[in-house]
Design a protein around this motif. Sequence first.
Motif, PDB file in Angstrom:
ATOM      1  N   ARG A  93       0.834  -1.196   0.000  1.00 58.23           N
ATOM      2  CA  ARG A  93       0.000   0.000   0.000  1.00 58.23           C
ATOM      3  C   ARG A  93       0.875   1.254   0.000  1.00 58.23           C
ATOM      4  O   ARG A  93       0.728   2.135  -0.831  1.00 58.23           O
ATOM      5  N   ARG A  95       3.878   1.657  -0.917  1.00 59.56           N
ATOM      6  CA  ARG A  95       4.680   1.850  -2.116  1.00 59.56           C
ATOM      7  C   ARG A  95       3.858   2.236  -3.337  1.00 59.56           C
ATOM      8  O   ARG A  95       4.409   2.610  -4.360  1.00 59.56           O
ATOM      9  N   THR A  96       2.516   2.139  -3.256  1.00 58.41           N
ATOM     10  CA  THR A  96       1.709   2.653  -4.360  1.00 58.41           C
ATOM     11  C   THR A  96       1.290   4.101  -4.100  1.00 58.41           C
ATOM     12  O   THR A  96       0.590   4.696  -4.896  1.00 58.41           O
ATOM     13  N   LEU A  97       1.700   4.654  -2.958  1.00 57.53           N
ATOM     14  CA  LEU A  97       1.376   6.052  -2.654  1.00 57.53           C
ATOM     15  C   LEU A  97       2.510   6.958  -3.149  1.00 57.53           C
ATOM     16  O   LEU A  97       3.662   6.528  -3.188  1.00 57.53           O
TER      17      LEU A  97
ATOM     18  N   THR B  51       1.205  -1.098 -10.864  1.00 55.17           N
ATOM     19  CA  THR B  51       1.158  -0.180  -9.718  1.00 55.17           C
ATOM     20  C   THR B  51       2.565   0.173  -9.230  1.00 55.17           C
ATOM     21  O   THR B  51       2.723   0.651  -8.120  1.00 55.17           O
ATOM     22  N   THR B  52       3.576  -0.098 -10.039  1.00 52.92           N
ATOM     23  CA  THR B  52       4.987   0.268  -9.794  1.00 52.92           C
ATOM     24  C   THR B  52       5.654  -0.497  -8.660  1.00 52.92           C
ATOM     25  O   THR B  52       6.730  -0.120  -8.199  1.00 52.92           O
ATOM     26  N   LEU B  53       5.035  -1.575  -8.169  1.00 52.12           N
ATOM     27  CA  LEU B  53       5.680  -2.339  -7.098  1.00 52.12           C
ATOM     28  C   LEU B  53       6.815  -3.204  -7.642  1.00 52.12           C
ATOM     29  O   LEU B  53       7.768  -3.507  -6.939  1.00 52.12           O
ATOM     30  N   ARG B  76       1.934   7.234  -9.334  1.00 50.68           N
ATOM     31  CA  ARG B  76       1.362   6.845  -8.042  1.00 50.68           C
ATOM     32  C   ARG B  76       0.316   7.847  -7.567  1.00 50.68           C
ATOM     33  O   ARG B  76      -0.595   7.493  -6.822  1.00 50.68           O
ATOM     34  N   ALA B  87      -4.621  -4.137   3.628  1.00 48.12           N
ATOM     35  CA  ALA B  87      -3.407  -3.551   4.183  1.00 48.12           C
ATOM     36  C   ALA B  87      -3.754  -2.411   5.128  1.00 48.12           C
ATOM     37  O   ALA B  87      -3.439  -1.263   4.879  1.00 48.12           O
ATOM     38  N   TYR B 105      -0.740  11.092   0.728  1.00 50.79           N
ATOM     39  CA  TYR B 105      -1.043  11.630  -0.600  1.00 50.79           C
ATOM     40  C   TYR B 105      -0.827  13.148  -0.602  1.00 50.79           C
ATOM     41  O   TYR B 105      -1.104  13.803  -1.591  1.00 50.79           O
TER      42      TYR B 105
END
Lengths: 267, 321
Positions: A93, A95-97, B51-53, B76, B87, B105
């Motif tokens: 979570r 790391r997607t922020l 999602t860039t993970l 992101r 999570a 954010y």
Amino acid sequence: MNALQIAVADGMTIAKRNALKIRRAPDLLGGVVMLPIVFVLLFGYIFGSMIDIPGMTYGEYMLPGIFVMTIVTSAQITGYTLTLDLQKGVFDRFRTLPMSSSAVLTGQTVSDVIMNLTSLVTMAVVGLVVGWRIHTSPFEAALGFLLLLFFSYAFSWVTATVALALRTPEIFNNVATIVSLPLVFLSNAFADSTRLPGPLKVVAEWNPVSTLIQAARELFGNTSPAMPAPGAWPLQHAVPVSLLWTLLLLAVFAPLATRLYKRSVSR
Amino acid sequence: MPDAIVAEGLVKRYGDVVALDGMDLAVPEGTVFGLLGPNGAGKTTTVRILTTLLKPDAGHARVAGFDVVRDVRPLRAHIGASGQYAAVDDHLTGAENLEMVGRLYHLGTGRAKQRARELLERFDLTEAADRPVQGYSGGMRRRLDLAGALVADPPVLFLDEPTTGLDPRARASLWDVISELVAEGTTVLLTTQYMDEADRLADRIAVVDHGHVIALGTADQLKDQVGGDRIELSLTSAADLATATRTLAPLAVGSVQTDTAAFRMTIPVTGGAAALTSALGRLAAERIDVRDAGLRRPTLDDVFLTLTGHETDGKIKETVR
């Protein structure tokens, strides 16, 4: 906001989250407050009745050792918490922020300093009750506590690196125990390391934990001229060498942990 | 309509294991795209790359116009992701969890608080807002996790198996929420192993197996692709089942599935009722007892079985080709 401001703000957000968790989780609070009290009383009375330290009471000799032992063991909470977050997908979570990638680790390590401060204050108070005294100036004593906290901060990055490399809480706990026990006990924490047999003596004298304990003893004035002077170089320059160790650990493990974090995903 | 998500030739290897083997996707803005596949098909790996993970070993992908490798930070800021595991932090309250996400954010403290309350209300969590998540049910956790993905009102949303492990009522309520989001114009990429979920939510479905797309279309197109009707028979012995499989093979237009434990078989056919009559005639000629017989339209399950040769929930049925 620039990158640094974002990193600081995000780090604070994560630190605040961890602080809330410690306050709400009785098991964590137990580790922070209860365990150190038990350490002081248990080791103080058991070893105190068996080990004779020339020129001062055992309580005075031992407490800096207990301080450092607690720092080393409670740094494991850093690692353990990280493996749990990794496993539960909390990192996914994060790391997607669009947050700073260093914030999760700085937040965690900073909140651990707050936790260690709580532990240190608790132990100091209990120590004063059972006969520990500071014999130096308030400035030197404050320096002693600051050095302990700074080292604890650096050591949190070590456990963070190990935790992110090992990934699962169970494996991390086993490895952490196997490594931290000799680190604490093969030192001058509870007994005079000059009395250890040959090779063990060398290990104990060059152990960074011994150096830090010696530094704390000097800064709190828990030394005695009746004790044999430490022969090894790091123990003769305990305060600057402790500072060097701390900086070295930070310089190596902070970037290493951050790199591992950026690549971590739950499986 | 421009595509909100585009992936071309994504490859991801873990040692010798190829998790993704040339994955291609295109999801138009404002639609729901379902990735349907068994465990290990590459669904989660796809979502993690988008999602860039994870970084792909080959291929490239863009989400909301941003490259998944080069434009990580702005990408992101335009996505929300909700995973298989909720999570959320057990020791924090629902409100604190969402406020934290809002601050990360960079909405600002006031706006983060306000947004948290809005979402809690929308997800029917107002009453539980100030209780630690520890006491939440599985459905409440998932709703909170989904709310976390929506904090920044992202134009693209990734939902990785959003209802796995939930009871039917919690699933239905989560489906309603997702449907509402789509009505508001959010692009959704959804992975699932449940046919009914894909059927209910997705505008288009990609069936994924062994790391790439093996079929693509609307639910109806996929069902048509499998063929028309299917005869389902329930027999009384394994021997009969074997004989029936041989006897009816000429009628089948695809693979015949048999369940040797329950003495059941499914035969894809064309011609509807006439095919059923013919099948029953052949079985009668072989003196095979038929306990139950029926004709039905294909479901997405059939699509899946026909395309991959194995069931979605991991059970492997014997397939006679």
